[in-house]
Write a protein that holds these residues in place. Structure first.
Motif, mmCIF file in Angstrom:
data_model
loop_
_atom_site.group_PDB
_atom_site.id
_atom_site.type_symbol
_atom_site.label_atom_id
_atom_site.label_comp_id
_atom_site.label_asym_id
_atom_site.label_seq_id
_atom_site.Cartn_x
_atom_site.Cartn_y
_atom_site.Cartn_z
ATOM 1 N N HIS A 174 0.874 5.544 -1.535
ATOM 2 C CA HIS A 174 0.113 6.811 -2.307
ATOM 3 C C HIS A 174 1.504 7.684 -2.706
ATOM 4 O O HIS A 174 1.768 8.424 -1.857
ATOM 5 C CB HIS A 174 -0.604 7.650 -2.433
ATOM 6 N N HIS A 208 0.918 -1.585 0.020
ATOM 7 C CA HIS A 208 0.109 0.128 -0.121
ATOM 8 C C HIS A 208 0.679 1.089 0.204
ATOM 9 O O HIS A 208 1.662 1.111 0.660
ATOM 10 C CB HIS A 208 -0.889 -0.153 0.801
ATOM 11 N N HIS A 228 -5.353 -1.170 6.049
ATOM 12 C CA HIS A 228 -4.825 -0.576 7.187
ATOM 13 C C HIS A 228 -5.933 -1.308 8.102
ATOM 14 O O HIS A 228 -5.131 -2.596 8.971
ATOM 15 C CB HIS A 228 -5.947 0.797 7.419
ATOM 16 N N HIS A 251 -9.295 1.303 1.121
ATOM 17 C CA HIS A 251 -9.137 1.686 2.393
ATOM 18 C C HIS A 251 -10.107 1.367 3.257
ATOM 19 O O HIS A 251 -11.478 0.777 2.151
ATOM 20 C CB HIS A 251 -9.117 3.280 3.094
ATOM 21 N N ASP A 303 2.562 3.040 3.270
ATOM 22 C CA ASP A 303 0.608 3.668 2.937
ATOM 23 C C ASP A 303 1.892 5.393 2.091
ATOM 24 O O ASP A 303 3.063 5.444 1.965
ATOM 25 C CB ASP A 303 -0.034 4.248 4.486
HETATM 26 ZN ZN ZN Z 1 -3.539 5.234 1.429
#
Ligand code: ZN
Length: 443
Positions: free
Chosen positions: A63, A61, A266, A229, A317
């Motif tokens: 971004h 995960h 998460h 998510h 993340d």
């Molecule tokens: Zn995220």
């Protein structure tokens, strides 16, 4: 193609490979027990006696674009929903050039920490960024790193009761057409895939029910994974109860997402019954320890999830929440935060398993994440030369407990992509300067 004997590692996270491994045609041809010699004919030898060898780490995960807004003054010291509301207006200024630099920087940073496969959850499509997925694939191919590109999406903006502003969302038809295009163009199936595609509506509070359902159906049709998510905060539970009259996991079930194809980012706020249901349906959860601590989101119930049959992987993340793209550091964070929940029953080997085999399961892959016969030759090599490691007794535990942060060498599919701590073919100083300049436009 030559056979390379990676000989006599200082330590190796593998069964019966204390003498090293033989790599040929991008795969592990042979594991050599301590004190033995390879059976295969050898063309080259690499002496790994300074190196602790791990399976290449798998990041599930991220971004990438958020590397442009790390420690952003508008967003520091906030919880998730306030943090998001502060950053959406900043992120809407993302340009194709900045997106390319952010992607390259994140990939290089990940690889230098020992990552050999990563996913990215890109859901931000302001005007002019229609080829965001293509840019990511180009950049990953240039570096030789494996990528699960996830075609993310948001179509529920503030005017419709969602969280993001109108300027960063797309309509459902545009999103689905691009999902089809990206799947058709890039999704590789089977062993050794370098690029795979998953579908990834951003979250329950930024997409419509209809888009969730359509992505679920498309994933069945194209045999790809689904990602979103879920269960990140109690605010999300409250949002789902208020807007859908049900909890997030029930919403997932109603939209056709309780499937072995789905891995969630998460996955913190679930009840015992919900965890059991996730296990029965074969879901995966990407644990993001640094992000969960920075945003004070909570503690993922990793051990309970695994006991129920849920695959648990690890992710850095987005860099705006965890502020770095370093997965080996997150292995240490995972160990620390899980000790608070599970005390000494969690070991460094659990955290390393999440970052390798567990993450590979999240991505639906059994050809990576382990050093074993027939697996892809994806390897991360660390030295214990820095002061922080002096005195370490158990080399593998020492990597985690004393805080490894950078691989000395990385091999992906039998090819060296990091040598002496530096990415092959990349001018790191020039990349730092260009990315830093682009990031200034977001302040
Ligand atoms: Zn995220």
């Amino acid at each position: 193609m030559a056979s390379v004997f990676i000989k006599s590692p200082l330590a190796i996270l593998a069964e019966n490979a204390g003498g090293g491994i033989v790599v040929r045609e991008g795969r592990i041809l042979e594991c050599v027990a301590a004190g033995k010699r390879p059976a295969a004919a050898i063309d080259e030898i690499f002496d790994a006696s300074r190196h602790v060898m791990l399976p290449g780490l798998v990041n599930t995960h991220h971004h990438f674009y958020q590397t442009l807004t790390r420690a952003h003054p508008a967003a520091i010291n906030k919880d998730l929903f306030h943090w998001l509301r502060a950053l959406y207006p900043v992120w809407q200024r993302l340009t194709p050039e900045a997106h390319r630099l952010a992607t390259r920087l994140a990939l290089v940073e990940l690889m230098m920490s020992g990552v050999t496969t990563t996913s990215d959850h890109h859901y931000l499509f302001p005007a002019g960024l229609g080829d965001a997925m293509d840019v990511q694939v180009e950049e990953a191919r240039a570096l030789g790193i494996r990528l699960t590109v996830t075609r993310g999406s948001m179509n529920l903006s503030e005017k419709d009761g969602g969280l993001p502003p109108d300027s960063v969302v797309q309509d459902e038809d545009t999103i689905l057409a691009d999902c089809e295009r990206v799947l058709g163009r890039y999704h590789q199936r089977g062993e050794g895939a370098m690029v795979q595609v998953a579908l990834a509506p951003c979250s329950p509070f930024s997409v419509t029910r209809s888009l969730m359902c359509a992505c679920g159906e498309m994933a069945e049709k194209h045999d790809c994974r689904l990602h979103t998510h879920l269960g990140e905060t109690e605010d999300e539970n409250a949002y789902c109860m208020a807007n859908f009259g049900m909890r997030p996991l029930d919403y997932l079930e109603e939209t056709g997402w309780l499937s072995h194809r789905t891995w969630l980012a998460h996955g913190i706020h679930f009840s015992d019954e919900e965890i059991a249901r996730m296990g029965r349906h074969g879901l995966g959860v990407c644990h993001c320890p640094a992000s969960n601590m920075v945003l004070a989101s909570g503690q993922c119930r990793t051990r309970d999830l695994e006991a129920a049959g849920v695959a648990v992987g690890l992710g850095v993340d987005g860099s705006a929440s965890s502020d770095s793209s370093n997965l080996i550091e997150n292995v240490r964070h995972a160990l620390m935060i899980n000790r608070l929940t599970y005390e000494a029953s969690i070991s460094h080997l659990d955290a390393l398993r999440w970052a390798t085999k567990g993450s590979a399961r999240c991505l639906g892959r059994d050809d990576i994440g382990e050093i074993a016969l027939g697996k892809q030759a994806d390897l991360a090599f660390y030295t214990l030369d820095e002061l922080r490691f002096s005195g370490v007794g158990d080399p593998i535990a020492g990597l985690v407990l004393s805080g490894a942060h950078r691989a000395d060498r990385v091999m992906i599919g039998g090819r060296w992509t990091v040598i002496d701590g530096m990415p092959v073919g990349i001018d790191v100083a020039a990349l730092r300067a260009a990315h830093g300049a682009a990031a200034k436009t977001f302040l």
